[in-house]
Design a protein around this motif. Structure first.
Motif, PDB file in Angstrom:
ATOM      1  N   ALA A   1      52.143  75.738  25.994  1.00  0.00           N
ATOM      2  CA  ALA A   1      52.518  75.362  24.633  1.00  0.00           C
ATOM      3  C   ALA A   1      51.298  75.462  23.729  1.00  0.00           C
ATOM      4  O   ALA A   1      50.215  75.007  24.101  1.00  0.00           O
ATOM      5  N   PRO A   2      51.431  76.035  22.537  1.00  0.00           N
ATOM      6  CA  PRO A   2      50.288  76.111  21.622  1.00  0.00           C
ATOM      7  C   PRO A   2      49.871  74.712  21.175  1.00  0.00           C
ATOM      8  O   PRO A   2      50.711  73.842  20.935  1.00  0.00           O
ATOM      9  N   GLY A   3      48.589  74.490  21.112  1.00  0.00           N
ATOM     10  CA  GLY A   3      48.093  73.177  20.705  1.00  0.00           C
ATOM     11  C   GLY A   3      48.075  72.151  21.823  1.00  0.00           C
ATOM     12  O   GLY A   3      47.515  71.062  21.682  1.00  0.00           O
ATOM     13  N   LEU A   4      48.687  72.497  22.952  1.00  0.00           N
ATOM     14  CA  LEU A   4      48.691  71.610  24.114  1.00  0.00           C
ATOM     15  C   LEU A   4      48.618  72.513  25.358  1.00  0.00           C
ATOM     16  O   LEU A   4      49.581  72.664  26.101  1.00  0.00           O
ATOM     17  N   PRO A   5      47.480  73.145  25.567  1.00  0.00           N
ATOM     18  CA  PRO A   5      47.395  74.261  26.508  1.00  0.00           C
ATOM     19  C   PRO A   5      47.600  73.924  27.969  1.00  0.00           C
ATOM     20  O   PRO A   5      47.780  74.836  28.784  1.00  0.00           O
ATOM     21  N   ASN A   6      47.577  72.643  28.333  1.00  0.00           N
ATOM     22  CA  ASN A   6      47.848  72.317  29.740  1.00  0.00           C
ATOM     23  C   ASN A   6      49.252  71.753  29.944  1.00  0.00           C
ATOM     24  O   ASN A   6      49.549  71.146  30.972  1.00  0.00           O
ATOM     25  N   PHE A   7      50.145  71.969  28.956  1.00  0.00           N
ATOM     26  CA  PHE A   7      51.559  71.634  29.085  1.00  0.00           C
ATOM     27  C   PHE A   7      52.332  72.945  29.083  1.00  0.00           C
ATOM     28  O   PHE A   7      52.222  73.742  28.146  1.00  0.00           O
ATOM     29  N   HIS A   8      53.115  73.175  30.126  1.00  0.00           N
ATOM     30  CA  HIS A   8      53.766  74.473  30.320  1.00  0.00           C
ATOM     31  C   HIS A   8      55.271  74.290  30.471  1.00  0.00           C
ATOM     32  O   HIS A   8      55.747  73.244  30.923  1.00  0.00           O
ATOM     33  N   PHE A   9      56.013  75.337  30.117  1.00  0.00           N
ATOM     34  CA  PHE A   9      57.474  75.330  30.225  1.00  0.00           C
ATOM     35  C   PHE A   9      57.940  76.344  31.270  1.00  0.00           C
ATOM     36  O   PHE A   9      57.355  77.429  31.415  1.00  0.00           O
ATOM     37  N   ALA A  10      59.023  75.989  31.963  1.00  0.00           N
ATOM     38  CA  ALA A  10      59.790  76.943  32.758  1.00  0.00           C
ATOM     39  C   ALA A  10      61.251  76.509  32.629  1.00  0.00           C
ATOM     40  O   ALA A  10      61.772  75.755  33.452  1.00  0.00           O
ATOM     41  N   VAL A  11      61.891  76.976  31.556  1.00  0.00           N
ATOM     42  CA  VAL A  11      63.226  76.516  31.181  1.00  0.00           C
ATOM     43  C   VAL A  11      64.050  77.724  30.753  1.00  0.00           C
ATOM     44  O   VAL A  11      63.596  78.513  29.919  1.00  0.00           O
ATOM     45  N   SER A  12      65.258  77.854  31.294  1.00  0.00           N
ATOM     46  CA  SER A  12      66.093  78.973  30.842  1.00  0.00           C
ATOM     47  C   SER A  12      67.491  78.863  31.405  1.00  0.00           C
ATOM     48  O   SER A  12      67.751  78.139  32.377  1.00  0.00           O
ATOM     49  N   HIS A  13      68.397  79.617  30.791  1.00  0.00           N
ATOM     50  CA  HIS A  13      69.645  79.998  31.434  1.00  0.00           C
ATOM     51  C   HIS A  13      69.275  81.065  32.473  1.00  0.00           C
ATOM     52  O   HIS A  13      68.153  81.558  32.486  1.00  0.00           O
ATOM     53  N   SER A  14      70.190  81.421  33.363  1.00  0.00           N
ATOM     54  CA  SER A  14      69.891  82.394  34.425  1.00  0.00           C
ATOM     55  C   SER A  14      68.718  81.939  35.282  1.00  0.00           C
ATOM     56  O   SER A  14      67.958  82.761  35.798  1.00  0.00           O
ATOM     57  N   GLY A  15      68.578  80.633  35.449  1.00  0.00           N
ATOM     58  CA  GLY A  15      67.445  80.108  36.186  1.00  0.00           C
ATOM     59  C   GLY A  15      67.413  80.557  37.634  1.00  0.00           C
ATOM     60  O   GLY A  15      66.326  80.760  38.194  1.00  0.00           O
ATOM     61  N   VAL A  16      68.578  80.725  38.253  1.00  0.00           N
ATOM     62  CA  VAL A  16      68.594  81.170  39.645  1.00  0.00           C
ATOM     63  C   VAL A  16      67.980  82.558  39.763  1.00  0.00           C
ATOM     64  O   VAL A  16      67.119  82.812  40.606  1.00  0.00           O
ATOM     65  N   THR A  17      68.407  83.482  38.914  1.00  0.00           N
ATOM     66  CA  THR A  17      67.856  84.841  38.969  1.00  0.00           C
ATOM     67  C   THR A  17      66.365  84.837  38.671  1.00  0.00           C
ATOM     68  O   THR A  17      65.571  85.492  39.355  1.00  0.00           O
TER      69      THR A  17
ATOM     70  N   SER B   1      64.011  82.327  38.627  1.00  0.00           N
ATOM     71  CA  SER B   1      63.109  81.266  39.073  1.00  0.00           C
ATOM     72  C   SER B   1      61.913  81.742  39.876  1.00  0.00           C
ATOM     73  O   SER B   1      60.779  81.310  39.615  1.00  0.00           O
ATOM     74  N   LEU B   2      62.114  82.600  40.858  1.00  0.00           N
ATOM     75  CA  LEU B   2      60.995  82.993  41.714  1.00  0.00           C
ATOM     76  C   LEU B   2      59.946  83.783  40.944  1.00  0.00           C
ATOM     77  O   LEU B   2      58.742  83.499  41.031  1.00  0.00           O
ATOM     78  N   HIS B   3      60.384  84.760  40.170  1.00  0.00           N
ATOM     79  CA  HIS B   3      59.423  85.596  39.449  1.00  0.00           C
ATOM     80  C   HIS B   3      58.818  84.863  38.267  1.00  0.00           C
ATOM     81  O   HIS B   3      57.588  84.774  38.137  1.00  0.00           O
ATOM     82  N   ALA B   4      59.664  84.326  37.392  1.00  0.00           N
ATOM     83  CA  ALA B   4      59.142  83.643  36.207  1.00  0.00           C
ATOM     84  C   ALA B   4      58.364  82.397  36.608  1.00  0.00           C
ATOM     85  O   ALA B   4      57.330  82.074  36.010  1.00  0.00           O
ATOM     86  N   GLY B   5      58.844  81.681  37.620  1.00  0.00           N
ATOM     87  CA  GLY B   5      58.123  80.512  38.088  1.00  0.00           C
ATOM     88  C   GLY B   5      56.733  80.856  38.592  1.00  0.00           C
ATOM     89  O   GLY B   5      55.768  80.115  38.354  1.00  0.00           O
ATOM     90  N   ALA B   6      56.606  81.993  39.277  1.00  0.00           N
ATOM     91  CA  ALA B   6      55.294  82.421  39.761  1.00  0.00           C
ATOM     92  C   ALA B   6      54.367  82.787  38.611  1.00  0.00           C
ATOM     93  O   ALA B   6      53.164  82.498  38.649  1.00  0.00           O
ATOM     94  N   ARG B   7      54.902  83.387  37.569  1.00  0.00           N
ATOM     95  CA  ARG B   7      54.082  83.741  36.407  1.00  0.00           C
ATOM     96  C   ARG B   7      53.594  82.484  35.687  1.00  0.00           C
ATOM     97  O   ARG B   7      52.433  82.402  35.274  1.00  0.00           O
ATOM     98  N   VAL B   8      54.491  81.506  35.529  1.00  0.00           N
ATOM     99  CA  VAL B   8      54.097  80.252  34.881  1.00  0.00           C
ATOM    100  C   VAL B   8      53.024  79.553  35.718  1.00  0.00           C
ATOM    101  O   VAL B   8      52.017  79.070  35.192  1.00  0.00           O
ATOM    102  N   ALA B   9      53.210  79.499  37.024  1.00  0.00           N
ATOM    103  CA  ALA B   9      52.223  78.868  37.900  1.00  0.00           C
ATOM    104  C   ALA B   9      50.877  79.574  37.813  1.00  0.00           C
ATOM    105  O   ALA B   9      49.817  78.922  37.810  1.00  0.00           O
ATOM    106  N   ALA B  10      50.903  80.898  37.726  1.00  0.00           N
ATOM    107  CA  ALA B  10      49.645  81.656  37.602  1.00  0.00           C
ATOM    108  C   ALA B  10      48.920  81.298  36.320  1.00  0.00           C
ATOM    109  O   ALA B  10      47.683  81.166  36.310  1.00  0.00           O
ATOM    110  N   GLU B  11      49.671  81.113  35.222  1.00  0.00           N
ATOM    111  CA  GLU B  11      49.037  80.705  33.966  1.00  0.00           C
ATOM    112  C   GLU B  11      48.456  79.300  34.068  1.00  0.00           C
ATOM    113  O   GLU B  11      47.381  79.031  33.527  1.00  0.00           O
ATOM    114  N   VAL B  12      49.162  78.423  34.738  1.00  0.00           N
ATOM    115  CA  VAL B  12      48.632  77.073  34.935  1.00  0.00           C
ATOM    116  C   VAL B  12      47.265  77.133  35.606  1.00  0.00           C
ATOM    117  O   VAL B  12      46.339  76.387  35.253  1.00  0.00           O
ATOM    118  N   MET B  13      47.124  78.076  36.541  1.00  0.00           N
ATOM    119  CA  MET B  13      45.886  78.195  37.304  1.00  0.00           C
ATOM    120  C   MET B  13      44.849  79.084  36.634  1.00  0.00           C
ATOM    121  O   MET B  13      43.811  79.391  37.222  1.00  0.00           O
TER     122      MET B  13
END
Length: 363
Positions: A317-333, A335-347
């Motif tokens: 999130a802008p202005g709060l760089p250590n707060f991240h989102f992983a929210v969507s419709h089509s979450g099952v499809t 989750s693995l890929h987008a979740g991995a990308r979000v986790a990589a950004e966290v790290m």
């Protein structure tokens, strides 16, 4: 340096993000107000696809999500939660047939697998279908699509996380100072220190965002799913017929759905009009006569998390760089890929090129 990460939500997104964070060496705490998979992930059609999804960046993200499921299923011995049987679809009138034709043309232009089948060709792969319910031709087949069993996938992902799991303890506060999240407060009174927080709270994601001083506009919708008792019917893939959508659900059970039955759910108490349920079941019986005699084991009402423009919200999130989102419709499809990308950004990795269309700030 990111060491301690709190993941809020233990659905498919939360489990996928937590698993990738743990793989990268983070100390992870997964928090849920209930238990894993008892929210949206426990009441979802769980269809893996990028069937007519627009714009192109969203289509590509879903295709990458499908490949991530395929890859994990290949890597993990005994991963029989993943079923890539394809998807059949046909229209019931001229308008639906034209809409389907345009969709097939669109996905083919993107390099997505699709082809047209005749009635005879469909009956060779789905022999228990009622021929009278099928058109002579014009049946679209998307062979790379499929479905998963979300609870079993979540169970596997969380089993790889050597961190604390906190169930039945809702997040009630997020402490922010100096432009960063410092800790997460729980209903039990516990306070969890955090170098980063990932909001994977699904339909409750907006409520969690508010605790961090952020406004996440959501247009959540209900989804009604009908589960049959075990039936001696061969159904090997997802089927989207004009009056009913269905797929296998393990143990000989079938899962039935239509968009019309979604509207029959009561907002207040989660009940569903029985006449609407019976109408969907009757349509399923017409499609697969062998279903007759089966009972309805359960009817589940889920809440689909849908950001206001329909696209995912992923990353920092802008202005709060250590707060991240992983929210969507089509979450099952996704989750693995987008979740991995979000986790990589966290790290500390930068995935801006891929995640730019899905940033929180666009809303």
């Amino acid at each position: 340096m990111v060491e301690q990460v709190v993941v809020i939500g233990a659905g498919v997104y939360g489990a996928a993000v937590a698993a990738e964070l743990a793989r990268r060496g983070a100390r992870v705490k997964v928090v849920d107000s209930g238990v894993p998979a008892d929210g949206t992930s426990g009441a979802t059609f769980a269809w893996t696809n990028s069937n007519g999804k627009q714009p192109r960046a969203y289509h590509d993200l879903n295709v990458a999500g499908m490949e991530a499921h395929r890859r994990l299923a290949h890597e993990v011995q005994g991963s029989d939660w993943y079923h890539e049987g394809g998807n059949l679809e046909w229209g019931g009138d001229d308008a639906e047939r034209e809409q389907l034709r345009r969709k097939v043309d669109s996905v083919l232009a993107c390099g997505y697998q699709a082809r047209w089948l005749t009635r005879a060709e469909v009956l060779r792969i789905e022999p228990d279908l009622n021929p009278a319910e099928l058109p002579a031709d014009g049946i679209a087949y998307f062979p790379s699509e499929g479905w998963i069993e979300p609870a079993r996938l979540i169970g596997h992902l969380l089993s790889t996380v050597d961190g604390e799991r906190i169930w039945h303890d809702a997040v009630t506060g997020i402490d922010v100072s100096g432009g960063r999240v410092r800790s997460v407060r729980l209903a039990s009174g516990r306070q969890l220190s955090a170098d980063a927080v990932v909001n994977c709270a699904g339909p409750r994601a907006a409520e969690v965002a508010v605790l961090a001083g952020l406004e996440l506009p959501m247009n959540n919708t209900r989804g009604v799913l009908i589960y049959t008792s075990p039936v001696a019917v061969s159904v090997a893939r997802v089927v989207h017929a004009p009056r009913v959508h269905l797929r296998p659900d393990g143990g000989g059970r079938l899962l039935l759905h239509t968009h019309e039955v979604d509207d029959a759910a009561d907002d207040g108490n989660g009940t569903v009009d029985q006449a609407a349920v019976e109408k969907v079941v009757e349509a399923g019986c017409a499609l697969y006569p062998g279903i007759r005699g089966a009972s309805v084991e359960s009817v589940r009402v889920g809440e689909r998390p849908i950001p206001s423009d329909g696209l995912p919200v992923l990353g920092r999130a802008p202005g709060l760089p250590n707060f991240h989102f992983a929210v969507s419709h089509s979450g099952v499809t996704l989750s693995l890929h987008a979740g991995a990308r979000v986790a990589a950004e966290v790290m500390g990795e930068d995935w801006s090129a891929e995640l730019a269309p899905f940033r929180f700030e666009r809303l």
